[in-house]
Design an enzyme around this catalytic site. Structure first.
Site, PDB file in Angstrom:
ATOM      1  N   LYS A  10       0.816  -1.212   0.000  1.00 12.34           N
ATOM      2  CA  LYS A  10       0.000   0.000   0.000  1.00 12.34           C
ATOM      3  C   LYS A  10       0.860   1.278   0.000  1.00 12.34           C
ATOM      4  CE  LYS A  10      -4.036  -2.181   2.233  1.00 12.34           C
ATOM      5  NZ  LYS A  10      -5.005  -2.100   3.386  1.00 12.34           N
ATOM      6  N   TYR A  50     -12.405  -2.319  -3.577  1.00 14.85           N
ATOM      7  CA  TYR A  50     -12.985  -2.453  -2.230  1.00 14.85           C
ATOM      8  C   TYR A  50     -14.515  -2.448  -2.278  1.00 14.85           C
ATOM      9  CZ  TYR A  50      -8.572  -2.034   0.421  1.00 14.85           C
ATOM     10  OH  TYR A  50      -7.338  -2.252   0.987  1.00 14.85           O
ATOM     11  N   ARG A  86      -1.836 -14.360   3.789  1.00 21.38           N
ATOM     12  CA  ARG A  86      -2.616 -13.768   4.890  1.00 21.38           C
ATOM     13  C   ARG A  86      -1.882 -13.970   6.221  1.00 21.38           C
ATOM     14  NH1 ARG A  86      -7.211 -10.548   3.813  1.00 21.38           N
ATOM     15  NH2 ARG A  86      -8.106 -11.273   5.777  1.00 21.38           N
ATOM     16  N   THR A  92      -5.376  -7.289  10.644  1.00 26.44           N
ATOM     17  CA  THR A  92      -5.645  -5.979  10.032  1.00 26.44           C
ATOM     18  C   THR A  92      -5.123  -4.841  10.911  1.00 26.44           C
ATOM     19  OG1 THR A  92      -7.662  -6.975   9.137  1.00 26.44           O
ATOM     20  CG2 THR A  92      -7.500  -4.577   9.042  1.00 26.44           C
ATOM     21  N   ARG A 103       2.564  -6.770   8.957  1.00 24.52           N
ATOM     22  CA  ARG A 103       1.866  -5.636   9.549  1.00 24.52           C
ATOM     23  C   ARG A 103       2.433  -5.262  10.916  1.00 24.52           C
ATOM     24  NH1 ARG A 103      -4.101  -7.380   7.314  1.00 24.52           N
ATOM     25  NH2 ARG A 103      -4.194  -5.929   5.554  1.00 24.52           N
ATOM     26  N   ASN A 113      -2.035   0.122   6.809  1.00 27.64           N
ATOM     27  CA  ASN A 113      -1.493  -1.131   7.327  1.00 27.64           C
ATOM     28  C   ASN A 113      -0.653  -1.901   6.315  1.00 27.64           C
ATOM     29  OD1 ASN A 113      -3.602  -1.908   5.724  1.00 27.64           O
ATOM     30  ND2 ASN A 113      -4.626  -3.183   7.258  1.00 27.64           N
ATOM     31  N   HIS A 116      -2.231  -5.442   1.440  1.00 29.20           N
ATOM     32  CA  HIS A 116      -3.532  -6.098   1.201  1.00 29.20           C
ATOM     33  C   HIS A 116      -3.256  -7.478   0.632  1.00 29.20           C
ATOM     34  CE1 HIS A 116      -7.444  -7.049  -0.600  1.00 29.20           C
ATOM     35  NE2 HIS A 116      -6.744  -7.449  -1.643  1.00 29.20           N
ATOM     36  N   GLU A 127      -9.810 -10.266  -8.044  1.00 27.80           N
ATOM     37  CA  GLU A 127      -8.860  -9.158  -7.912  1.00 27.80           C
ATOM     38  C   GLU A 127      -7.777  -9.218  -8.992  1.00 27.80           C
ATOM     39  OE1 GLU A 127      -9.512  -8.419  -3.111  1.00 27.80           O
ATOM     40  OE2 GLU A 127      -7.710  -9.491  -3.760  1.00 27.80           O
TER      41      GLU A 127
HETATM   42  O1  CDP Z   1      -7.126  -6.031   4.714  1.00 33.66           O
HETATM   43  P1  CDP Z   1      -7.902  -7.007   5.585  1.00 33.66           P
HETATM   44  O2  CDP Z   1      -8.588  -8.101   4.782  1.00 33.66           O
HETATM   45  O3  CDP Z   1      -7.076  -7.530   6.715  1.00 33.66           O
HETATM   46  O4  CDP Z   1      -9.050  -6.136   6.315  1.00 33.66           O
HETATM   47  P2  CDP Z   1     -10.554  -5.783   5.894  1.00 33.66           P
HETATM   48  O5  CDP Z   1     -11.400  -5.919   7.103  1.00 33.66           O
HETATM   49  O6  CDP Z   1     -10.965  -6.514   4.653  1.00 33.66           O
HETATM   50  O7  CDP Z   1     -10.472  -4.218   5.579  1.00 33.66           O
HETATM   51  C1  CDP Z   1      -9.886  -3.762   4.375  1.00 33.66           C
HETATM   52  C2  CDP Z   1      -8.993  -2.585   4.702  1.00 33.66           C
HETATM   53  O8  CDP Z   1      -9.782  -1.526   5.198  1.00 33.66           O
HETATM   54  C3  CDP Z   1      -7.957  -2.832   5.802  1.00 33.66           C
HETATM   55  O9  CDP Z   1      -6.802  -3.500   5.335  1.00 33.66           O
HETATM   56  C4  CDP Z   1      -7.675  -1.419   6.279  1.00 33.66           C
HETATM   57  O10 CDP Z   1      -6.753  -0.749   5.423  1.00 33.66           O
HETATM   58  C5  CDP Z   1      -9.042  -0.759   6.128  1.00 33.66           C
HETATM   59  N1  CDP Z   1      -9.794  -0.696   7.405  1.00 33.66           N
HETATM   60  C6  CDP Z   1      -9.870   0.503   8.076  1.00 33.66           C
HETATM   61  O11 CDP Z   1      -9.339   1.528   7.622  1.00 33.66           O
HETATM   62  N2  CDP Z   1     -10.556   0.571   9.278  1.00 33.66           N
HETATM   63  C7  CDP Z   1     -11.165  -0.506   9.775  1.00 33.66           C
HETATM   64  N3  CDP Z   1     -11.822  -0.417  10.927  1.00 33.66           N
HETATM   65  C8  CDP Z   1     -11.090  -1.733   9.096  1.00 33.66           C
HETATM   66  C9  CDP Z   1     -10.394  -1.803   7.908  1.00 33.66           C
HETATM   67 MG    MG Z   2     -10.207  -8.001   3.505  1.00 38.22          MG
END
Ligand code: CDP
Ligand code: MG
Length: 135
Positions: A10, A50, A86, A92, A103, A113, A116, A127
């Site tokens: 990112k 997204y 993952r 996350t 991370r 973070n 992705h 994707e």
């Molecule tokens: O990326 P990951 O699959 O771990 O997390 P996600 O729940 O699918 O959320 C996608 C992305 O949204 C995260 O990687 C964060 O960059 C962002 N996010 C955020 O800004 N605030 C949150 N409370 C949850 C996610």
């Molecule tokens: Mg996700």
């Protein structure tokens, strides 16, 4: 089973100069780079990536973040690549990510973070198609 997954390094991690260190984590784990491109995306492309998050409270600042500067889009291959990437990434929220995960070591916050990764083989196919065509 040989598998492909889609990864983004990112904009926070690119700006901080952490691209090489993060790529090394994948290569040291036996994953291989199949496609790689540095690009800047616009808001409408972020919306397509997204799509499942568009209605979330956190989405507007996430959209801003993902479009603020260059990112690295990657397709990685390897046995069980989806789950293994993952695991390498960690949670996350970096404050609860396991020690030694990408991370834990490179993320600034839950939003910023560092990385992705696709969360299933089906998501990976969607994707990879979005970012790289059918490649
Ligand atoms: O990326 P990951 O699959 O771990 O997390 P996600 O729940 O699918 O959320 C996608 C992305 O949204 C995260 O990687 C964060 O960059 C962002 N996010 C955020 O800004 N605030 C949150 N409370 C949850 C996610
Ligand atoms: Mg996700």
């Amino acid at each position: 089973m040989l598998e492909q997954t889609f990864v983004i390094i990112k904009p926070d991690a690119v700006a901080a100069g952490n691209v090489g260190a993060i790529l090394s984590r994948y290569e040291e784990a036996g994953l291989r780079i199949h496609r790689m491109d540095l690009r800047v995306i616009d808001g409408s492309f972020a919306d397509r990536h997204y799509v499942e998050h568009l209605e979330r409270d956190y989405y507007p600042p996430l959209r801003e973040f993902m479009t603020e500067g260059p990112l690295i889009a990657l397709v990685l291959t390897g046995d069980g690549a989806v789950a293994r990437v993952r695991a390498l990434h960690g949670a996350t929220d970096p404050s609860v990510a396991d020690h030694g995960t990408i991370r834990a070591d490179f993320a600034e916050s839950t939003r910023r973070n560092a990385v992705h990764a696709s969360d299933s083989p089906e998501t990976a196919a969607r994707e990879i198609g979005l970012w790289f065509g059918e490649g």
